[in-house]
Design an enzyme around this catalytic site. Structure first.
Site, PDB file in Angstrom:
ATOM      1  N   ARG A 175       0.820  -1.218   0.000  1.00  0.00           N
ATOM      2  CA  ARG A 175       0.000   0.000   0.000  1.00  0.00           C
ATOM      3  C   ARG A 175       0.857   1.273   0.000  1.00  0.00           C
ATOM      4  NH1 ARG A 175      -5.190  -1.408   3.786  1.00  0.00           N
ATOM      5  NH2 ARG A 175      -6.389  -2.277   2.072  1.00  0.00           N
TER       6      ARG A 175
ATOM      7  N   LYS B  78     -19.606 -15.071   1.737  1.00  0.00           N
ATOM      8  CA  LYS B  78     -21.038 -14.866   1.928  1.00  0.00           C
ATOM      9  C   LYS B  78     -21.754 -14.208   0.759  1.00  0.00           C
ATOM     10  CE  LYS B  78     -20.702 -14.504   6.896  1.00  0.00           C
ATOM     11  NZ  LYS B  78     -20.579 -13.552   8.000  1.00  0.00           N
TER      12      LYS B  78
ATOM     13  N   GLY C 218     -13.113  -2.699   0.466  1.00  0.00           N
ATOM     14  CA  GLY C 218     -14.455  -2.157   0.723  1.00  0.00           C
ATOM     15  C   GLY C 218     -14.835  -1.100  -0.298  1.00  0.00           C
TER      16      GLY C 218
ATOM     17  N   GLY D 172      -9.529  -7.810  -0.803  1.00  0.00           N
ATOM     18  CA  GLY D 172      -8.302  -8.268  -0.151  1.00  0.00           C
ATOM     19  C   GLY D 172      -7.956  -9.711  -0.463  1.00  0.00           C
TER      20      GLY D 172
HETATM   21  P1  AMP Z   1     -14.756 -12.482   1.210  1.00  0.00           P
HETATM   22  O1  AMP Z   1     -14.001 -11.665   2.219  1.00  0.00           O
HETATM   23  O2  AMP Z   1     -16.217 -12.385   1.325  1.00  0.00           O
HETATM   24  O3  AMP Z   1     -14.233 -12.314  -0.191  1.00  0.00           O
HETATM   25  O4  AMP Z   1     -14.472 -14.001   1.616  1.00  0.00           O
HETATM   26  C1  AMP Z   1     -13.200 -14.545   1.639  1.00  0.00           C
HETATM   27  C2  AMP Z   1     -13.224 -15.762   2.519  1.00  0.00           C
HETATM   28  O5  AMP Z   1     -14.144 -16.710   1.994  1.00  0.00           O
HETATM   29  C3  AMP Z   1     -11.905 -16.472   2.592  1.00  0.00           C
HETATM   30  O6  AMP Z   1     -11.387 -16.339   3.897  1.00  0.00           O
HETATM   31  C4  AMP Z   1     -12.243 -17.921   2.283  1.00  0.00           C
HETATM   32  O7  AMP Z   1     -11.636 -18.840   3.157  1.00  0.00           O
HETATM   33  C5  AMP Z   1     -13.751 -17.961   2.469  1.00  0.00           C
HETATM   34  N1  AMP Z   1     -14.356 -19.048   1.713  1.00  0.00           N
HETATM   35  C6  AMP Z   1     -14.183 -19.324   0.415  1.00  0.00           C
HETATM   36  N2  AMP Z   1     -14.831 -20.446   0.078  1.00  0.00           N
HETATM   37  C7  AMP Z   1     -15.427 -20.915   1.184  1.00  0.00           C
HETATM   38  C8  AMP Z   1     -16.235 -22.045   1.480  1.00  0.00           C
HETATM   39  N3  AMP Z   1     -16.537 -22.946   0.522  1.00  0.00           N
HETATM   40  N4  AMP Z   1     -16.690 -22.190   2.740  1.00  0.00           N
HETATM   41  C9  AMP Z   1     -16.367 -21.288   3.684  1.00  0.00           C
HETATM   42  N5  AMP Z   1     -15.612 -20.190   3.482  1.00  0.00           N
HETATM   43  C10 AMP Z   1     -15.141 -20.009   2.240  1.00  0.00           C
END
Ligand code: AMP
Length: 395
Positions: A36, A197, A373, A350
């Protein structure tokens, strides 16, 4: 969007308040990743060349509105000092006596780094008096902190109404690259959306649905989509409250003529653990007692075909739990496919950046966004306060 640009401005001898995003990761008081800081160097070098006197402000972590030594900017200042060839000073306060004095003593091309802006609760409150005090340290304001542009804080928003304001080079690049995705992107346009999510990405998917040709889903959010179609998902991550919205999104994509693809096979595990027992399942459904942890080889191959034909790609969120090596293959394969593509490729968030770095393909991506974000909110179609403030100049 016509952001006020820095390049043509006469800044010799002027004090410039430069808001940067030096919110770098620290471990035991040491900076563990200086990316950064490095991303802001072109703006800083330009300001030095123009003979500006540079006052740098940033936040670091979440110090809760009061001084907290573990969030001091001092270790960041030390790393930064090694990256530039001009004298750099550090002020132990933000708007106090020392900051005032040192900012007045700066010579052309010299730099003052302020202590953490968030040591004052007024920063996040965007409090008028604090904005004035920050503005009094400079004649001109430059915002290069794209990563904080979705926050209406004193140093990202309020100050821009008090001084002639400009976008830094990084801010300009971020906005230009992200804007080009939303207005007339070259087709076929593919959105690859992953991460844990549905809830955190649903607004992005909604905003992109009328613009893209393909949506490729991966990561934990997969299972809420599958569950919404009554496909068994075992113990996989599911957001029950979002099943209806997930179902509706798939329907909406159908109506809009978008190719909405979900994983057709999975790497599953008996528990959420790097040493879990794993299997590949060659179908969409997952049995009780197992959880989906990564996309399977058929899905990778389906997605690779779409990626190969794309002219524009935006990727946000990993395809699986890529932090555990056993479940990183899907994400790595997608990272490689994206990097090989001739399309304009934009990666944000990230974890997708970490995946790009892990696959060692960063230099093959058109634009890797520095703001997780902020880039999500931009892709959601929201107006970012830090950008809006640059568009409205003081009277
Ligand atoms: P995000 O910050 O929403 O982009 O989510 C990233 C996180 O999603 C990472 O820490 C991954 O470990 C998690 N992730 C990816 N695939 C899965 C899965 N199948 N089940 C649970 N967590 C997941």
């Amino acid at each position: 969007m016509q952001l006020p640009r820095l390049e043509q401005e006469e800044l010799r001898g002027k004090r410039v308040f430069l808001r940067v995003d030096f919110n770098v990761p620290l471990e035991n008081g040491k900076v563990t990743d200086k990316t950064r800081i490095e991303k802001t160097l072109p703006t800083i070098e330009l300001l030095i060349k123009k003979g500006a006197k540079i006052v740098i402000g940033s936040h670091l972590g979440r110090p809760k509105g009061k001084p907290d030594p573990q969030f001091s900017m001092e270790p960041v200042f030390e790393v930064f000092q090694g990256l530039v060839s001009v004298p750099v000073f550090f002020s132990k306060d933000v708007v106090g006596e020392q900051a005032n004095q040192l900012s007045k003593q700066l010579k052309e091309g010299e730099i003052l780094v302020l202590e953490n802006l968030r040591f004052h609760k007024e920063e996040e409150e965007n409090e008028a008096g604090f904005c004035k005090k920050l503005a009094s340290l400079a004649d001109v304001y430059v915002n290069d902190a794209f990563g904080a542009a979705h926050r209406a804080h004193a140093s990202t928003e309020g100050i821009a109404h008090l001084l002639p304001s400009f976008a830094g080079l990084l801010m300009y690049k971020e906005i230009t690259e992200l804007s080009s995705l939303l207005s007339r992107p070259a087709k076929p346009f593919v959105a690859i959306i992953g991460g844990s999510k549905v809830s955190s990405k649903i607004s992005v998917i909604k905003n992109l649905i009328d613009k893209v040709d393909h949506i490729l889903i991966g990561g934990g959010m997969t299972y809420t989509f599958l569950k919404s179609r009554a496909i068994p998902v075992g113990n996989s991550l599911v957001e029950r409250d979002f099943e209806v919205e997930a179902f509706q999104l798939i329907e909406r994509a159908g109506v809009a003529g978008v190719d909405f693809q979900l994983p057709v096979d999975h790497i599953i595990a008996d528990k959420f653990d790097p040493k879990a027992k794993t299997k590949t399942v060659d179908k969409m459904g997952i049995l009780d007692g197992w959880m989906g942890m990564d996309i399977g080889p058929k899905t990778v191959s389906n997605y690779e075909k779409v990626i190969k034909n794309a002219s524009t790609i935006v990727w946000n969120g990993p395809m699986g739990v890529f932090e555990f090596d056993k479940f990183a293959e899907g994400t790595m394969a997608i990272a490689k496919a994206v990097s090989k593509s001739k399309a304009k490729t934009v990666v944000g968030g990230g974890d997708s950046i970490a995946a790009i770095n892990k696959a060692k393909v960063e230099d093959k991506i058109t634009h890797v966004s520095t703001g997780g974000g902020a880039s999500l909110e931009f892709l959601e179609g929201k107006k970012l306060p830090g950008v809006q403030a640059l568009l409205k100049q003081p009277e």
